[in-house]
Design a protein around this motif. Sequence first.
Motif, mmCIF file in Angstrom:
data_model
loop_
_atom_site.group_PDB
_atom_site.id
_atom_site.type_symbol
_atom_site.label_atom_id
_atom_site.label_comp_id
_atom_site.label_asym_id
_atom_site.label_seq_id
_atom_site.Cartn_x
_atom_site.Cartn_y
_atom_site.Cartn_z
ATOM 1 N N LEU A 123 85.753 83.091 15.013
ATOM 2 C CA LEU A 123 86.296 81.810 14.608
ATOM 3 C C LEU A 123 87.734 81.694 15.084
ATOM 4 O O LEU A 123 88.351 82.651 15.535
ATOM 5 N N SER A 124 88.283 80.493 14.961
ATOM 6 C CA SER A 124 89.676 80.284 15.323
ATOM 7 C C SER A 124 90.574 80.957 14.298
ATOM 8 O O SER A 124 90.109 81.590 13.357
ATOM 9 N N ALA A 125 91.862 80.793 14.451
ATOM 10 C CA ALA A 125 92.822 81.481 13.594
ATOM 11 C C ALA A 125 92.651 81.083 12.139
ATOM 12 O O ALA A 125 92.031 80.088 11.793
ATOM 13 N N ASP A 126 93.227 81.919 11.249
ATOM 14 C CA ASP A 126 93.086 81.674 9.822
ATOM 15 C C ASP A 126 93.599 80.304 9.396
ATOM 16 O O ASP A 126 93.191 79.761 8.376
ATOM 17 N N GLU A 127 94.514 79.741 10.178
ATOM 18 C CA GLU A 127 95.059 78.452 9.795
ATOM 19 C C GLU A 127 93.996 77.356 9.743
ATOM 20 O O GLU A 127 94.192 76.303 9.158
ATOM 21 N N SER A 128 92.827 77.602 10.377
ATOM 22 C CA SER A 128 91.761 76.612 10.341
ATOM 23 C C SER A 128 91.126 76.515 8.965
ATOM 24 O O SER A 128 90.408 75.584 8.666
ATOM 25 N N ALA A 129 91.356 77.510 8.100
ATOM 26 C CA ALA A 129 90.825 77.494 6.747
ATOM 27 C C ALA A 129 91.950 77.845 5.779
ATOM 28 O O ALA A 129 92.056 78.966 5.306
ATOM 29 N N PRO A 130 92.866 76.915 5.506
ATOM 30 C CA PRO A 130 94.019 77.219 4.676
ATOM 31 C C PRO A 130 93.622 77.608 3.263
ATOM 32 O O PRO A 130 92.645 77.106 2.710
ATOM 33 N N VAL A 131 94.370 78.529 2.686
ATOM 34 C CA VAL A 131 94.116 78.964 1.320
ATOM 35 C C VAL A 131 94.797 77.989 0.366
ATOM 36 O O VAL A 131 95.997 77.738 0.453
ATOM 37 N N VAL A 132 94.011 77.437 -0.559
ATOM 38 C CA VAL A 132 94.523 76.483 -1.534
ATOM 39 C C VAL A 132 94.318 77.064 -2.922
ATOM 40 O O VAL A 132 93.182 77.384 -3.301
ATOM 41 N N GLY A 498 81.691 77.827 20.013
ATOM 42 C CA GLY A 498 82.376 78.229 18.800
ATOM 43 C C GLY A 498 83.149 77.085 18.177
ATOM 44 O O GLY A 498 83.163 76.911 16.952
ATOM 45 N N VAL A 499 83.781 76.270 19.014
ATOM 46 C CA VAL A 499 84.537 75.112 18.501
ATOM 47 C C VAL A 499 83.585 74.093 17.887
ATOM 48 O O VAL A 499 83.856 73.524 16.823
ATOM 49 N N GLY A 500 82.442 73.856 18.530
ATOM 50 C CA GLY A 500 81.468 72.910 17.991
ATOM 51 C C GLY A 500 80.882 73.376 16.672
ATOM 52 O O GLY A 500 80.708 72.584 15.732
ATOM 53 N N ALA A 501 80.556 74.674 16.565
ATOM 54 C CA ALA A 501 80.019 75.206 15.320
ATOM 55 C C ALA A 501 81.051 75.122 14.200
ATOM 56 O O ALA A 501 80.715 74.821 13.045
ATOM 57 N N ASP A 502 82.311 75.380 14.527
ATOM 58 C CA ASP A 502 83.376 75.262 13.526
ATOM 59 C C ASP A 502 83.500 73.828 13.032
ATOM 60 O O ASP A 502 83.741 73.576 11.844
ATOM 61 N N ARG A 503 83.287 72.883 13.923
ATOM 62 C CA ARG A 503 83.351 71.475 13.511
ATOM 63 C C ARG A 503 82.204 71.124 12.562
ATOM 64 O O ARG A 503 82.411 70.433 11.554
ATOM 65 N N ILE A 504 80.997 71.615 12.853
ATOM 66 C CA ILE A 504 79.864 71.342 11.968
ATOM 67 C C ILE A 504 80.102 71.969 10.599
ATOM 68 O O ILE A 504 79.863 71.343 9.558
ATOM 69 N N GLY A 505 80.586 73.222 10.582
ATOM 70 C CA GLY A 505 80.876 73.868 9.311
ATOM 71 C C GLY A 505 81.924 73.121 8.510
ATOM 72 O O GLY A 505 81.814 73.003 7.286
ATOM 73 N N THR A 506 82.929 72.593 9.187
ATOM 74 C CA THR A 506 83.969 71.813 8.507
ATOM 75 C C THR A 506 83.388 70.524 7.936
ATOM 76 O O THR A 506 83.727 70.115 6.811
ATOM 77 N N TRP A 507 82.500 69.868 8.676
ATOM 78 C CA TRP A 507 81.857 68.653 8.168
ATOM 79 C C TRP A 507 81.055 68.933 6.894
ATOM 80 O O TRP A 507 81.135 68.175 5.922
#
Length: 529
Positions: A123-132, A498-507
């Motif tokens: 996956l891309s860097a951790d910043e793509s899934a910020p901790v809240v 990988g970028v496309g799969a990350d987009r689907i997961g984000t959706w």
Amino acid sequence: MRWRGPRRSRRRSGVRRVTCRRRPPRREFPWKSSSKSRAAPRPSRMQRVPERVFFEAKPVLAVALALVLALVAELVPALEPVRVLSAVKRAPSEPEAAPSAPPEATEGEAVLERSAIVSEARLSADESAPVVALDRLESLPDFGEPPRPLIDPSGRALDQFFASLDRTRRRDAGATTRVLHYGDSLIVSDYVSGTLRRRMQGVFGDGGHGYQLMANAWPAYFHNDVFRFATAGFRASRIVGPETKDGLYGLGGVTFRSYSGLRAQFGTEEKGTFGRSVSRFVVSYLEFPGAGSLEVWIDGAQAAIIDTNGPSPRVMRREFSVPDGPHRFEIVTRGGETRTFGVVMERDEPGVVWDALGIQGARIRFLDKIEPEHFADELRWRDPKLVVFEFGTNESGDGYAYPMPEYQRTMQEVLRRVRAAVPSADCLIIGTMDRARVEDGQVTSMKIIQLIVAEQEKAAAEVGCAYFDTYQAMGGWGSMPAWVRRGLGQKDMMHPTGVGADRIGTWVFQALMQSYRAYNERPATKDSE
């Protein structure tokens, strides 16, 4: 003057004349010395080109520019689709076959090669899934709007899952929300599931990585944010073939046979935000007559020897607790034949655990190859609050050889079997992606995708599952060719990058949070807890 040989001229008056050809005057070259000595050798072509002129040549500048652009692509995450130097590293699952008829699995075992040590994330860097820190917030933050909301006619298909998230959010003792994510090659490489795990853990807490197979059942098997390694020699039987007669495949649809001296290692990640700690390891194995033993090592010290010899075949599990933090867990096979399934990594902290249960080449109906009582027992062991199903790619490869009424019937059977085994768990179907191929020289979407999408949505409504329409979220008909052009889809026109799969997961994450917000805004929700 150098003699070049005689040249005959025309006969005139019976007399033959012989003339000599003169050599043309010697041209002067800049590298020639003014001296008339000819002893010095003639310089080579490269010696005749000045250094400055060589580096200003267009071919040299073009090669240099290409190298610079390649290095820039390696450093910028957004340019992942056009990377050249690390293309082999980023390769996800191998393209699945598209047979003209449903495949027939054989019985037996597949001998596995050595599993590579995994210490990097796809996956891309951790910043793509910020901790809240959601437990410290009075209201849910805005995670963005998905292109399509979840389809839930009842409006309550995910209530049990959302109630568990509430308990996890409050940090109640033992409030772990587990999710089982079944799917095909995308989930084998932890695509979509890896994004969802990071997103959910970044909001609700890291409850641990979850279930992993004992070894790599396929070359593309991969999990983000975890350390994994296995030696060569494990023999795998899988629900996609080769199969095992007893139907005992464990939670992940794969069982492993091995003999003395094989090793499998699992551990926490050494960098990044996710997967840095673990509180317990659980190994799942089969006890049977004449079986060997399993040596268990934790952080380089022997922790136990598990005797897997028993009077009759029986699935067993052994838990090993460790102080919460970074650890390495190793299994070494000893003695006779042993049979294992996988290892679970979890934490004692409240949080989300997202099990990625990918089976390469699988159709959703293949889950019924697992012995029913065994499958139900595995599901109850994990005690999930949500079961996700993400299939359809391989069904589209079957074409019309497998009728749609049969597809609907078998899909509902699997969904109902899972719901009966774990009635406290909700279910979510993530619809299949668009898929394209070349027809009559033109790139076009496959018509069968629309039929599969309709059947998936129908099955979800019949069984009471929520549904996410990936096909329409991508853009519907013709979206896969557009995704390929934009670097979101692979050239096989059936898998995302990988970028496309990350987009689907984000959706999917955004759609889940959108429904979770609506759940929390219902007045009756809090009163019923």
